[in-house]
Scaffold this motif. Structure first.
Motif, PDB file in Angstrom:
ATOM      1  N   PRO A   1       0.829  -1.213   0.000  1.00 41.40           N
ATOM      2  CA  PRO A   1       0.000   0.000   0.000  1.00 41.40           C
ATOM      3  C   PRO A   1       0.860   1.259   0.000  1.00 41.40           C
ATOM      4  O   PRO A   1       1.866   1.332   0.701  1.00 41.40           O
ATOM      5  N   ALA A   2       0.434   2.254  -0.790  1.00 44.20           N
ATOM      6  CA  ALA A   2       1.236   3.467  -0.966  1.00 44.20           C
ATOM      7  C   ALA A   2       1.210   4.376   0.244  1.00 44.20           C
ATOM      8  O   ALA A   2       2.111   5.193   0.437  1.00 44.20           O
ATOM      9  N   ASN A   3       0.171   4.266   1.063  1.00 37.11           N
ATOM     10  CA  ASN A   3       0.048   5.122   2.241  1.00 37.11           C
ATOM     11  C   ASN A   3      -0.909   4.490   3.242  1.00 37.11           C
ATOM     12  O   ASN A   3      -1.481   3.416   2.976  1.00 37.11           O
ATOM     13  N   THR A   4      -1.082   5.136   4.376  1.00 39.33           N
ATOM     14  CA  THR A   4      -1.918   4.558   5.433  1.00 39.33           C
ATOM     15  C   THR A   4      -3.385   4.517   5.030  1.00 39.33           C
ATOM     16  O   THR A   4      -4.136   3.660   5.504  1.00 39.33           O
ATOM     17  N   PHE A   5      -3.818   5.442   4.141  1.00 40.64           N
ATOM     18  CA  PHE A   5      -5.208   5.370   3.692  1.00 40.64           C
ATOM     19  C   PHE A   5      -5.458   4.072   2.937  1.00 40.64           C
ATOM     20  O   PHE A   5      -6.427   3.354   3.206  1.00 40.64           O
ATOM     21  N   VAL A   6      -4.592   3.748   1.974  1.00 43.83           N
ATOM     22  CA  VAL A   6      -4.756   2.512   1.204  1.00 43.83           C
ATOM     23  C   VAL A   6      -4.638   1.301   2.129  1.00 43.83           C
ATOM     24  O   VAL A   6      -5.424   0.351   2.039  1.00 43.83           O
ATOM     25  N   ALA A   7      -3.670   1.340   3.033  1.00 38.05           N
ATOM     26  CA  ALA A   7      -3.470   0.227   3.967  1.00 38.05           C
ATOM     27  C   ALA A   7      -4.712  -0.011   4.815  1.00 38.05           C
ATOM     28  O   ALA A   7      -5.080  -1.157   5.095  1.00 38.05           O
ATOM     29  N   SER A   8      -5.372   1.066   5.224  1.00 40.98           N
ATOM     30  CA  SER A   8      -6.542   0.938   6.089  1.00 40.98           C
ATOM     31  C   SER A   8      -7.810   0.636   5.312  1.00 40.98           C
ATOM     32  O   SER A   8      -8.816   0.226   5.896  1.00 40.98           O
ATOM     33  N   PHE A   9      -7.782   0.813   3.982  1.00 39.55           N
ATOM     34  CA  PHE A   9      -8.978   0.599   3.174  1.00 39.55           C
ATOM     35  C   PHE A   9      -9.005  -0.786   2.536  1.00 39.55           C
ATOM     36  O   PHE A   9     -10.074  -1.327   2.248  1.00 39.55           O
ATOM     37  N   ILE A  10      -7.822  -1.352   2.287  1.00 39.23           N
ATOM     38  CA  ILE A  10      -7.723  -2.633   1.584  1.00 39.23           C
ATOM     39  C   ILE A  10      -7.462  -3.748   2.589  1.00 39.23           C
ATOM     40  O   ILE A  10      -6.565  -3.645   3.422  1.00 39.23           O
ATOM     41  N   GLY A  11      -8.221  -4.820   2.478  1.00 41.88           N
ATOM     42  CA  GLY A  11      -8.041  -5.973   3.347  1.00 41.88           C
ATOM     43  C   GLY A  11      -9.220  -6.131   4.289  1.00 41.88           C
ATOM     44  O   GLY A  11      -9.875  -5.169   4.657  1.00 41.88           O
ATOM     45  N   SER A  12      -9.499  -7.376   4.652  1.00 42.59           N
ATOM     46  CA  SER A  12     -10.576  -7.663   5.587  1.00 42.59           C
ATOM     47  C   SER A  12     -10.073  -8.671   6.616  1.00 42.59           C
ATOM     48  O   SER A  12     -10.000  -9.862   6.343  1.00 42.59           O
ATOM     49  N   PRO A  13      -9.653  -8.215   7.802  1.00 42.67           N
ATOM     50  CA  PRO A  13      -9.707  -6.835   8.256  1.00 42.67           C
ATOM     51  C   PRO A  13      -8.636  -5.976   7.584  1.00 42.67           C
ATOM     52  O   PRO A  13      -7.741  -6.500   6.917  1.00 42.67           O
ATOM     53  N   ALA A  14      -8.750  -4.659   7.788  1.00 48.63           N
ATOM     54  CA  ALA A  14      -7.741  -3.745   7.251  1.00 48.63           C
ATOM     55  C   ALA A  14      -6.405  -3.986   7.938  1.00 48.63           C
ATOM     56  O   ALA A  14      -6.332  -4.625   8.996  1.00 48.63           O
TER      57      ALA A  14
END
Length: 358
Positions: free
Chosen positions: A225-238
């Motif tokens: 992930p390029a940044n914390t937004f992508v990291a927190s948005f992608i994945g279940s759980p994030a």
């Protein structure tokens, strides 16, 4: 050839910026997903491609031709809406046939085209029914067939599964995946559901507040992930994200200590790791990771999700489905340096992971 090019597209309403400097080429036959939370600009981007919204700046090209000034009907795109948008007074056959009539396609070809499109989405036996007599999933398949019968250069799909229940969403998603493989038509698909994005896309565009955050394959976005937004948005759980400090290759935060990290990075950082990459440990002495009391337990069927609280952050660890514990009991998990990601504490941008990627 139906390559779609978006050249530095902006969309503004007065001082409000809906989409900012969207610059991307979508190759012929690619299945591209625009992913992000509500209000991020993904649907506005799709509507500009369709011609339903006018771009404030920039150029939109379809098949090498600038289409900014073309009406929607002249762009050779077919759009599938979230709301199905079926004609209630027409049966399924006539709903599918309607685009052929308005585009003055030779009438003697209609029946073959309609039946072929209906067969692709398994609706042949429902052609005589009205939309009111269909389930939500069947109505969405009618909308898909109506787009297919047009044989467009580009398919545009705006959250087509969001009105369906969970079971129908899974089966219709499989239908769309199969159709994409069969039709081989450039497709742009909008969703806020990261599972849809990960399972359907050749590439994903993650957007937030009108700005593209990252473009890549599902694997690239998930792993790097390029940044914390992508990291927190992608994945279940994030991805788990914990703020702390790195000194001489060791990250420390409340109840967490991880050594062996990139020694070039020092000071305050945000450390990330995924729940499935951590390893449940028997006791604190065995861990290079986290030790805290259990905050919650979730039985997922194939696994058990353990959540602990570290400062203000909730940390999830995926354990074996046989794992058993209780809320309030001590819990320990190893977090190897190789699975960790580091992000800048101020900007949230990626610094590195420990897997040889800088």
């Amino acid at each position: 050839m139906a390559e779609v090019q978006l050249r530095h597209i902006d969309k503004r309403w007065g001082d409000f910026v809906g989409v900012k400097d969207f610059d991307l080429t979508i190759p012929d036959k690619e299945f591209l997903v625009l992913l992000g939370p509500s209000g991020c600009g993904k649907t506005t981007t799709m509507r500009m491609i369709a011609g339903l919204e006018e771009a404030t700046d920039g150029e939109i090209l379809i098949g090498g031709k600038v289409v900014n000034d073309l009406e929607p009907k002249d762009r050779d795109v077919a759009m599938v809406f979230q709301s199905y948008a079926l004609y209630p007074n027409m049966n399924v056959y006539e709903n599918i046939r309607f685009p052929l009539k308005v585009r003055n396609i030779a009438p003697d070809t209609h029946d073959e085209k309609v039946r072929r499109a209906a067969e692709m989405v398994e609706l042949t036996q429902f052609l005589h029914r009205k939309p009111a007599d269909l389930s939500g999933g069947q109505r969405q398949r009618v909308a898909l067939a109506r787009a297919i019968v047009r044989e467009p250069n580009v398919f545009l799909m705006d959250e087509p599964l969001s009105n369906l229940d969970a079971k129908l969403r899974v089966s219709t998603r499989a239908q769309i995946k199969n159709l994409s493989h069969e039709l081989q038509v450039t497709t742009i698909y909008v969703t806020h559901d990261q599972i849809e994005a990960m399972t359907l896309a050749d590439r994903v565009v993650v957007m937030n507040a009108g700005v593209v955050q990252q473009v890549g394959t599902p694997t690239e976005i998930y792993n790097y992930p390029a940044n914390t937004f992508v990291a927190s948005f992608i994945g279940s759980p994030a991805m788990n994200l914990v703020r702390g400090n790195v000194y001489k290759g060791t990250f420390t935060a409340e109840n967490i200590s991880i050594s062996g990290l990139n020694s070039d990075v020092e000071g305050e950082v945000i450390l990330g790791f995924r729940a499935e990459d951590a390893i449940v440990a028997a006791n604190q002495a065995a861990t290079n990771g986290v030790g805290a009391d259990v905050f919650s337990i979730e039985l997922l069927g194939e696994a058990t999700m353990i959540t602990v609280k570290v400062g203000d952050a909730l940390i999830a660890v995926k354990a074996d489905k046989e794992y058993s514990t209780d809320i309030g009991k001590p819990f320990f998990a190893e977090i190897p340096a190789a699975i960790c990601h580091l992000f800048d504490a101020k900007s949230g941008d990626r610094i590195s992971s420990m897997e040889g990627e800088k």
